[in-house]
Design an enzyme around this catalytic site. Structure first.
Site, PDB file in Angstrom:
ATOM      1  N   LYS A  53       0.840  -1.206   0.000  1.00  0.00           N
ATOM      2  CA  LYS A  53       0.000   0.000   0.000  1.00  0.00           C
ATOM      3  C   LYS A  53       0.873   1.254   0.000  1.00  0.00           C
ATOM      4  O   LYS A  53       0.582   2.229  -0.698  1.00  0.00           O
ATOM      5  CB  LYS A  53      -0.940  -0.014   1.215  1.00  0.00           C
ATOM      6  CG  LYS A  53      -2.048  -1.068   1.087  1.00  0.00           C
ATOM      7  CD  LYS A  53      -2.808  -1.321   2.382  1.00  0.00           C
ATOM      8  CE  LYS A  53      -3.787  -2.490   2.209  1.00  0.00           C
ATOM      9  NZ  LYS A  53      -4.549  -2.825   3.404  1.00  0.00           N
ATOM     10  N   GLN A  97      -4.428  -1.271   9.583  1.00  0.00           N
ATOM     11  CA  GLN A  97      -4.448  -2.623   9.022  1.00  0.00           C
ATOM     12  C   GLN A  97      -5.112  -3.608   9.977  1.00  0.00           C
ATOM     13  O   GLN A  97      -4.807  -3.630  11.174  1.00  0.00           O
ATOM     14  CB  GLN A  97      -3.000  -3.066   8.695  1.00  0.00           C
ATOM     15  CG  GLN A  97      -2.890  -4.409   8.009  1.00  0.00           C
ATOM     16  CD  GLN A  97      -3.470  -4.431   6.588  1.00  0.00           C
ATOM     17  OE1 GLN A  97      -3.560  -3.411   5.911  1.00  0.00           O
ATOM     18  NE2 GLN A  97      -3.878  -5.598   6.137  1.00  0.00           N
ATOM     19  N   ASP A 120     -10.930   3.078   4.375  1.00  0.00           N
ATOM     20  CA  ASP A 120     -11.453   1.706   4.281  1.00  0.00           C
ATOM     21  C   ASP A 120     -12.978   1.698   4.261  1.00  0.00           C
ATOM     22  O   ASP A 120     -13.579   0.623   4.097  1.00  0.00           O
ATOM     23  CB  ASP A 120     -10.998   0.880   5.495  1.00  0.00           C
ATOM     24  CG  ASP A 120      -9.696   0.143   5.232  1.00  0.00           C
ATOM     25  OD1 ASP A 120      -9.535  -0.373   4.117  1.00  0.00           O
ATOM     26  OD2 ASP A 120      -8.861   0.090   6.155  1.00  0.00           O
TER      27      ASP A 120
HETATM   28  N1  GUN Z   1      -6.932  -6.574   6.174  1.00  0.00           N
HETATM   29  C1  GUN Z   1      -7.258  -7.312   5.078  1.00  0.00           C
HETATM   30  N2  GUN Z   1      -7.822  -6.527   4.149  1.00  0.00           N
HETATM   31  C2  GUN Z   1      -7.856  -5.277   4.654  1.00  0.00           C
HETATM   32  C3  GUN Z   1      -8.339  -4.029   4.160  1.00  0.00           C
HETATM   33  O1  GUN Z   1      -8.855  -3.911   3.043  1.00  0.00           O
HETATM   34  N3  GUN Z   1      -8.190  -2.962   4.996  1.00  0.00           N
HETATM   35  C4  GUN Z   1      -7.646  -3.080   6.234  1.00  0.00           C
HETATM   36  N4  GUN Z   1      -7.555  -1.974   6.985  1.00  0.00           N
HETATM   37  N5  GUN Z   1      -7.198  -4.218   6.726  1.00  0.00           N
HETATM   38  C5  GUN Z   1      -7.302  -5.308   5.938  1.00  0.00           C
END
Ligand code: GUN
Length: 287
Positions: A53, A97, A120
């Site tokens: 990311k 995350q 998110d």
């Molecule tokens: N863990 C797995 N997928 C995601 C996501 O799309 N966002 C976040 N914040 N954590 C994750």
């Protein structure tokens, strides 16, 4: 006839080029889009995701803040960090995350996030706005699925859609997005009765299980000509694989996403799109 491929490489590149243009336009008016990522603990998969990311953001001109915290970091300390980032005008998007270590209540953290920086789309405000068809920031994976369908002009109106996943990140928000486009949606999970029958009748199948021992979508489980969107990421014989047995399902479906090269790339691209949207929202609110 073999299904046509829904190519996440092509569509994510298209999204990223639009994001890059939007980033450049914001920079021209003095706004430098910025994404803060927060990783608690040392789960290697989560560390890899956050690293990707960060790298993606830099590629399109988004600057990043990288907060990596020990697994012992306390819930109240994490709340304080999120509040600090909420109040920092230079930060436009905050990504915490998931999953968080067990001693931290995930909802408490998500509920602390400013909905305006919630890239998110997980805060109760944004989730509620999504149900009303008005969300500004939506969860990245389901948004990526909708972007793929839109790019290939796959009209889901009137389709019977079956989603095999009920998480807040994927299944639930996707159900609302598909409903908004007039699909009839069934959300399935580990306790669903007669899953096979539901799948066999579906025009659109979206699977996000990620465990091939528990669930593998095979050709005999789908209807001839179904659209198959594979959100699963599993390890199969040491390789990355989706939920679908790709070669056999491809022979029966009309459209299918590969893994890798499908939805995963879209999730990453949509995070960038959300970050730039959050930066635009911040700019508008400051005027
Ligand atoms: N863990 C797995 N997928 C995601 C996501 O799309 N966002 C976040 N914040 N954590 C994750």
């Amino acid at each position: 006839m073999a299904a046509q491929i829904i190519d996440g490489k092509v569509v994510s590149a298209d999204v990223k080029s639009r994001v890059k243009k939007a980033v450049d336009e914001l920079k021209d008016v003095g706004v430098q889009p910025c994404l803060a990522t927060v990783l608690v603990g040392d789960d290697p998969a989560s560390a890899t995701y956050v690293g990707s990311k960060q790298k993606d953001a830099k590629e399109v001109g988004i600057v990043t803040r990288d907060h990596r915290l020990a697994a012992s970091f306390k819930q109240n300390e994490l709340v304080e960090l999120v509040q600090l980032l909420n109040n920092d005008p230079a930060v436009h998007g905050i990504l915490v995350q998931l999953p968080l270590p067990k001693h931290i209540n995930e909802f408490a953290i998500i509920n602390t996030l400013s909905p305006l920086k919630d890239v998110d789309g997980l805060t109760p405000y944004n989730a509620g706005m999504l149900q009303n068809g008005m969300a500004l920031l939506k969860p990245c994976t389901p948004s990526g699925v909708m972007e793929l369908l839109d790019y290939y002009k796959i009209d889901v109106s009137g389709m019977d859609a079956v989603i095999v996943n009920r998480s807040n990140l994927v299944g639930k928000p996707l159900a609302f997005m598909l409903l908004e486009k007039n699909a009839t949606v069934t959300v399935c999970h580990s306790r669903t009765k007669d899953l096979d029958e539901k799948l066999r009748n579906a025009d659109l199948v979206v699977t996000a299980v990620g465990n091939r021992q528990r669930f593998t979508l095979t050709a005999d489980m789908i209807k001839e000509g179904a659209v198959v969107i594979d959100v699963g990421t599993a390890r199969l014989n040491g390789k990355l694989a989706g939920d679908a047995d790709f070669d056999s399902v491809r022979e029966k479906a009309s459209w299918i996403t590969p893994v890798p090269g499908g939805v995963g790339l879209m999730t990453r691209a949509m995070l960038l799109k959300n970050t730039v949207s959050a930066a635009s929202i911040a700019k508008e609110m400051s005027q």
